[in-house]
Design an enzyme around this catalytic site. Structure first.
Site, PDB file in Angstrom:
ATOM      1  N   ASN A 137       0.807  -1.224   0.000  1.00 42.04           N
ATOM      2  CA  ASN A 137       0.000   0.000   0.000  1.00 42.04           C
ATOM      3  C   ASN A 137       0.839   1.272   0.000  1.00 42.04           C
ATOM      4  O   ASN A 137       0.362   2.323  -0.439  1.00 42.04           O
ATOM      5  CB  ASN A 137      -0.952   0.012   1.197  1.00 42.04           C
ATOM      6  CG  ASN A 137      -2.250  -0.708   0.895  1.00 42.04           C
ATOM      7  OD1 ASN A 137      -2.639  -0.850  -0.261  1.00 42.04           O
ATOM      8  ND2 ASN A 137      -2.929  -1.172   1.942  1.00 42.04           N
ATOM      9  N   CYS A 390      -4.097  -8.990   5.272  1.00 42.33           N
ATOM     10  CA  CYS A 390      -3.748  -8.890   3.844  1.00 42.33           C
ATOM     11  C   CYS A 390      -2.360  -8.309   3.655  1.00 42.33           C
ATOM     12  O   CYS A 390      -1.917  -8.118   2.529  1.00 42.33           O
ATOM     13  CB  CYS A 390      -4.781  -8.076   3.080  1.00 42.33           C
ATOM     14  SG  CYS A 390      -4.714  -6.301   3.400  1.00 42.33           S
ATOM     15  N   PHE A 391      -1.663  -7.998   4.766  1.00 40.55           N
ATOM     16  CA  PHE A 391      -0.255  -7.580   4.754  1.00 40.55           C
ATOM     17  C   PHE A 391      -0.042  -6.299   3.945  1.00 40.55           C
ATOM     18  O   PHE A 391       0.995  -6.124   3.301  1.00 40.55           O
ATOM     19  CB  PHE A 391       0.645  -8.710   4.219  1.00 40.55           C
ATOM     20  CG  PHE A 391       0.201 -10.072   4.661  1.00 40.55           C
ATOM     21  CD1 PHE A 391       0.027 -10.349   6.011  1.00 40.55           C
ATOM     22  CD2 PHE A 391      -0.097 -11.069   3.756  1.00 40.55           C
ATOM     23  CE1 PHE A 391      -0.414 -11.585   6.439  1.00 40.55           C
ATOM     24  CE2 PHE A 391      -0.541 -12.306   4.165  1.00 40.55           C
ATOM     25  CZ  PHE A 391      -0.707 -12.573   5.512  1.00 40.55           C
ATOM     26  N   CYS A 392      -1.033  -5.403   3.987  1.00 37.26           N
ATOM     27  CA  CYS A 392      -0.978  -4.133   3.251  1.00 37.26           C
ATOM     28  C   CYS A 392      -0.767  -4.354   1.760  1.00 37.26           C
ATOM     29  O   CYS A 392      -0.166  -3.529   1.079  1.00 37.26           O
ATOM     30  CB  CYS A 392       0.128  -3.230   3.799  1.00 37.26           C
ATOM     31  SG  CYS A 392      -0.121  -2.705   5.497  1.00 37.26           S
ATOM     32  N   ASN A 393      -1.251  -5.478   1.252  1.00 38.10           N
ATOM     33  CA  ASN A 393      -1.081  -5.817  -0.160  1.00 38.10           C
ATOM     34  C   ASN A 393      -2.423  -6.297  -0.715  1.00 38.10           C
ATOM     35  O   ASN A 393      -2.618  -7.493  -0.959  1.00 38.10           O
ATOM     36  CB  ASN A 393      -0.007  -6.898  -0.319  1.00 38.10           C
ATOM     37  CG  ASN A 393       0.456  -7.065  -1.742  1.00 38.10           C
ATOM     38  OD1 ASN A 393      -0.313  -6.898  -2.684  1.00 38.10           O
ATOM     39  ND2 ASN A 393       1.726  -7.394  -1.918  1.00 38.10           N
TER      40      ASN A 393
END
Length: 474
Positions: A137, A390-393
């Site tokens: 992100n 979502c691991f900033c993805n």
């Protein structure tokens, strides 16, 4: 150079792998706190872990010495400046980058480096920002700068079970008069390692290239004498754990000179007038370093680089890839009593063109996804550090969970107050995945403890969903 692969060496005993036993020795000495405190640390893509030697070096440097704010010629200021400049040289050496071609700009982290590029990149109407679908992100946010200046944003989604981005779709996206192409050397979601040959492909089409190296460089060599991206953001705590709060933008000097900063601050200017309303930025990379640098921690980066170089990046890479093969194999072998899979892996199931980041979901006996909050709660109680969500993805997650683009566009027009509302609209059973990631002093016992725990906790029992905290963010 492109990423290479390793193999799991069965000759290792007691958690060791042939040729990488020095890392076991370091774990027993410099990183002994992991085992003394019963920690199974599998979140290296989130952060590396620090060696005792790094902390000792920091204390020894500050004890009995005085370092002052740079930007002056007094003795304490000059002492700080000398250490900062020495660290710039160490970073260029780490990437085998020529100081004539590349500069180092200190930032708080890789996200800060991305923002610096985004806010200063000279987007114009007709330009294109091309993003692969599995960006962090901190990279996805660049689209807001592009949009504000009339440039188009193009996303090239991940495809297939391995969550890769097809070469032909990248080539097709690199059209138009010019633009900025951004992709991760290694996905922080799936571990996929993208072709570094895309850099020259994009530059041949007139694009600048921002290569997100944050997840790649902790266990892989990035040689800037062989590949030449224009901008490379890095967070040093991901490479060697300490210090936090110090990152860098490594940038080609020619590309840096074309950025147009929207403001100035202390330390960035050569001359300025308050009443006259004019300013002249510094003629070098310091024009991009706002205010006072973290001058007491930046020298710790030099020590960390020397520490990793002394261990050997090739050694670290071999160990990480051997353990990744072991983890993938053992996750795939987990079964419920009826023989159905216990785990669903997202991304490559082998170690070809991938790194030590593995995303997966636990499945119940009916094949349904176990809420990742359950796994987060249970692994934490067991002293196992993995990451969930979502691991900033979001792009990689959307590809992994096969969410149709039409559904995603419809959600933009729905008023949702929580992440659970969002999941309900999309019909998703979980807010993300579980991520185990390997690094410098991971060992076979870490892998075996995680997989053994998953088998014991979920292999023959119904997951306990009581008492879960609401989801607050993705």
């Amino acid at each position: 150079m492109g990423p290479s692969s390793g193999s799991d060496d069965p000759s290792g005993c007691g958690g060791g792998f042939a040729g990488t036993r020095r890392l076991d020795e370091l774990r027993a000495t410099e990183y002994r706190y992991l085992d003394e405190r019963g920690q199974t640390y599998l979140d290296y893509t989130g952060s590396g872990v620090a060696a005792d030697a790094q902390i000792r070096a920091h204390c020894e440097r500050l004890a009995g010495h005085c370092y002052g704010n740079p930007h002056s010629e007094n003795p304490t200021s000059s002492a700080s400046t000398a250490l900062v400049e020495r660290t710039r040289e160490a970073i260029l050496g780490f990437f085998n980058a020529s100081p004539d071609e590349y500069a180092v700009v200190f930032t708080p982290n890789a996200s800060g480096a991305c923002r610096l590029v985004g806010e200063a990149y000279p987007f114009e109407p007709g330009d294109r920002l091309v993003l692969t679908g599995d960006n962090h992100n901190s990279v996805n946010g660049l689209r807001e700068f592009a949009r504000a200046r009339g440039a188009a944003t193009v996303h090239v989604p991940v495809r297939g079970p391995e969550l890769r981005v097809p070469d032909e779709e990248v080539a097709a996206a690199l059209t138009g008069r010019r633009g900025l192409f951004v992709f991760p050397a290694q996905s922080n979601f799936s571990g996929v390692q993208h072709p570094l040959s895309w850099i020259e492909l994009a530059r041949a089409h007139g694009y600048d290239v921002l290569l997100d190296a944050a997840a790649f460089v902790p266990a892989n060599r990035l040689d800037l004498s062989l590949v030449r991206p224009d901008f490379i953001p890095v967070s040093w705590y991901k490479v060697f754990g300490y210090p936090t709060g110090v990152g860098a933008l490594v940038a080609r000097r020619e590309a840096l000179s074309r950025l147009r900063r929207p403001w100035f601050a202390g330390g960035t200017i050569q001359a300025v007038s308050a009443l006259g309303g004019w300013h002249v930025l510094a003629p070098d990379e310091t024009a991009f370093e706002d205010g006072t640098l973290n001058f007491l921690s930046i020298p710790d980066v030099e020590f960390g680089i020397r520490w990793v170089e002394d261990i050997g990046m090739d050694l670290i890479h071999r160990r990480v890839m051997a353990l990744t093969a072991r983890l993938l194999r053992r996750l795939a072998a987990l079964r419920h009593p009826d023989g159905s899979p216990l785990v669903r892996i997202y991304g490559p199931e082998g170690i070809d063109r991938r790194g030590g980041t593995v995303a997966f979901n636990v499945l119940d006996a009916h094949g349904g996804v176990v809420d990742e909050r359950i796994v987060a709660r249970d692994t934490a109680a067991a002293g196992i550090s993995v990451r969930t969500g979502c691991f900033c993805n979001p792009g990689a997650g959307e590809g992994a969970f096969e969410i149709p683009e039409r559904a995603l566009r419809l959600t933009a027009h729905r008023r949702m107050r929580t992440l659970d509302d969002y999941l309900g609209v999309l019909g998703l059973p979980s807010g993300g995945a579980v991520r185990a990631s390997l690094g410098l002093v991971s060992n076979a016992a870490d892998v075996d403890r995680l997989t053994g725990f998953l088998d014991a906790a979920y292999g023959s029992r119904e997951p306990d969903a009581t008492g879960l905290k609401p989801r607050e963010r993705c």
